[in-house]
Design an enzyme around this catalytic site. Sequence first.
Site: not given
Length: 252
Positions: A9-11, A94, A96, A166, A172, A212
């Site tokens: 997941n490159w965000k 997700h 976020e 997650e 992160g 992570s």
Amino acid sequence: MRKPIIAGNWKMFKTRDEALQFVYNINMKLPSTEYVESVVCAQSPLLRDLVKRQGDNLRVGAQNMHYLDNGAYTGEVSAQLLENIGVSYVVLGHSERRAYYNETDESVNKKVHQAFRYGLTPIVCCGESLETREANKTDGFVKAQVEKALKGLGAEQVKELVLAYEPIWAIGTGKTATSEMANDTIKGIRNVVKGLFGEEVSEAVRIQYGGSVKPANVDELLSMSDIDGALVGGASLDPESFLTLVNAAVKK
């Protein structure tokens, strides 16, 4: 035997040039899709260029999509467009997106149904906050998320999708759930699926761990009985790191 899946997941990272260089660096080194599915989930403007260069052993995913076909929804992307340009996967729910864009279990469920309408494989995220974990309410919280996300789906659809556990407190932060902790929660998720759709479906559905994940801990995580891969943030941005993660999955 469930085929492992490693999804980066490159965000909101990588320019077009950086993304294409990444693909050039890994394409000839990726193991066959016979052994592991390797996926990169990128920002929408990059997706078409990545699809055109994905080769035989890489697949491309989006990071979000709307649950309607079209309309006056500025800044959104449709499942129809993703399917049209050749995207294979889409990350949904997700943490976020839930935290910053007010996504709910109900909207995630609508998106899951929409993804299937257009032949996209959803990677459906779930996970608890640190407060929920410390209050010993993880199992009930995650159970509710999974039940709502899968509402109205058929057994064959659930077999095809990917669930990603997650824990929010590990994303992160450098903190990682122990491999045993992650596996126990993922076993619980598999039991939720079993209760809803039966053992055949629960044994077929793939469940990733995310939070992570990096080359230093991936082997231990993937050695667990119920962890079928990883949804990876920062460690997926570097080509050699991503290859290490993918090759670890081949050994599972």
